[in-house]
Design a protein around this motif. Structure first.
Motif, PDB file in Angstrom:
ATOM      1  N   ARG A 136       0.866  -1.182   0.000  1.00 12.98           N
ATOM      2  CA  ARG A 136       0.000   0.000   0.000  1.00 12.98           C
ATOM      3  C   ARG A 136       0.897   1.224   0.000  1.00 12.98           C
ATOM      4  NH1 ARG A 136      -1.862   3.972   3.282  1.00 12.98           N
ATOM      5  NH2 ARG A 136      -4.050   4.619   3.079  1.00 12.98           N
ATOM      6  N   LEU A 150      -3.172   0.364  -4.113  1.00 17.39           N
ATOM      7  CA  LEU A 150      -2.724  -1.002  -3.873  1.00 17.39           C
ATOM      8  C   LEU A 150      -1.887  -1.429  -5.072  1.00 17.39           C
ATOM      9  CD1 LEU A 150      -4.901  -3.943  -2.594  1.00 17.39           C
ATOM     10  CD2 LEU A 150      -3.256  -4.266  -4.421  1.00 17.39           C
ATOM     11  N   TRP A 173      -6.863   2.228  -3.692  1.00 19.36           N
ATOM     12  CA  TRP A 173      -7.113   1.388  -2.522  1.00 19.36           C
ATOM     13  C   TRP A 173      -8.617   1.165  -2.383  1.00 19.36           C
ATOM     14  CZ3 TRP A 173      -3.815  -1.421   0.215  1.00 19.36           C
ATOM     15  CH2 TRP A 173      -4.262  -1.988   1.414  1.00 19.36           C
ATOM     16  N   TYR A 186      -6.074  -2.351   6.179  1.00 19.46           N
ATOM     17  CA  TYR A 186      -4.811  -2.942   5.722  1.00 19.46           C
ATOM     18  C   TYR A 186      -4.612  -4.340   6.302  1.00 19.46           C
ATOM     19  CZ  TYR A 186       0.232  -3.754   5.550  1.00 19.46           C
ATOM     20  OH  TYR A 186       1.470  -4.307   5.371  1.00 19.46           O
ATOM     21  N   ASN A 204       3.156  -1.751   4.072  1.00 17.43           N
ATOM     22  CA  ASN A 204       2.501  -0.449   4.004  1.00 17.43           C
ATOM     23  C   ASN A 204       3.601   0.604   3.980  1.00 17.43           C
ATOM     24  OD1 ASN A 204       0.932   1.816   4.168  1.00 17.43           O
ATOM     25  ND2 ASN A 204      -0.130   1.243   6.048  1.00 17.43           N
TER      26      ASN A 204
END
Length: 210
Positions: A136, A150, A173, A186, A204
């Motif tokens: 991410r 993403l 995302w 997440y 992330n």
């Protein structure tokens, strides 16, 4: 007789085989629009009945307040009220068909044993053998506007280009562009990837300037 370990492994296999699917759930879905339209139509019916009952109790004219409501703005409320049932019928038929057959346009993301499916304008399925990681990131798309995305990484970590756009296919995302929608947590994505492909890292990376 199967052992306890065999039963445990079979249970784990069944659990892993279940796909992780993220669909649209905001105002853009047919079901949500149908619910809002039905609520609006119900409110119009209640308003009409309320006017009739109140005027009947008062012994006053029923026609005048009804005309004041439905014929205002050139009769726009009346035209809308007449056309709304047709729209609701079309929406109900569409919602019924969606229950019978999954609408691929509403699927934003799927994680299963075969790989990762990214929905959107350019849907694509990436098999696990090509995936080097999932991450991410937040890209600076406009002046001071960071958009979470993403990315399915097709490049090894030590060979990543400077630009995140070259890391692999990506999509917004899930849930970030939906009105009243909920962005995908997440942790849920990380858990889904870990179940289907434990060897694929999920990270992330926060804000990344290309």
């Amino acid at each position: 007789m199967p052992s306890a370990d065999s039963a445990h492994n079979a249970g784990m296999s069944a659990q892993t085989s279940e796909p992780f699917v993220v669909k649209r759930h905001g105002l853009g879905t047919t079901k949500t629009a149908l619910a809002l339209g039905s609520a609006l139509f119900g409110a119009m019916v209640l308003l009409t009945l309320g006017i009739v009952v109140v005027q009947a109790i008062r012994g006053a004219s029923i026609r005048q307040p009804l005309e004041a409501v439905w014929l205002s703005w050139g009769g726009t409320p009346l035209i809308f009220a007449v056309g709304l049932p047709v729209l609701l019928l079309a929406g109900a038929i569409t919602a019924f068909e969606e229950r019978r057959e999954e609408d691929a346009d509403d699927v934003l993301l799927t994680v299963d044993n075969t790989g990762i499916y990214l929905g959107g304008d350019q849907p694509r399925t990436i098999p696990w053998r090509e995936i080097r990681g999932v991450c991410r990131v937040e890209r600076l798309e406009a002046e001071e506007v960071w958009e979470p995305r993403l990315i399915v990484m097709l490049v090894d970590e030590d060979a990543l280009p400077r630009s995140t756009k070259a890391w692999g296919p990506s999509c917004p995302w899930p849930g970030t562009h939906e009105i009243l929608g909920r962005p995908l947590p997440y942790a849920e994505l990380a858990n889904a990837v870990a179940r289907c492909a434990p060897h694929v890292p999920v990270t992330n990376r926060g804000r990344v300037e290309d």
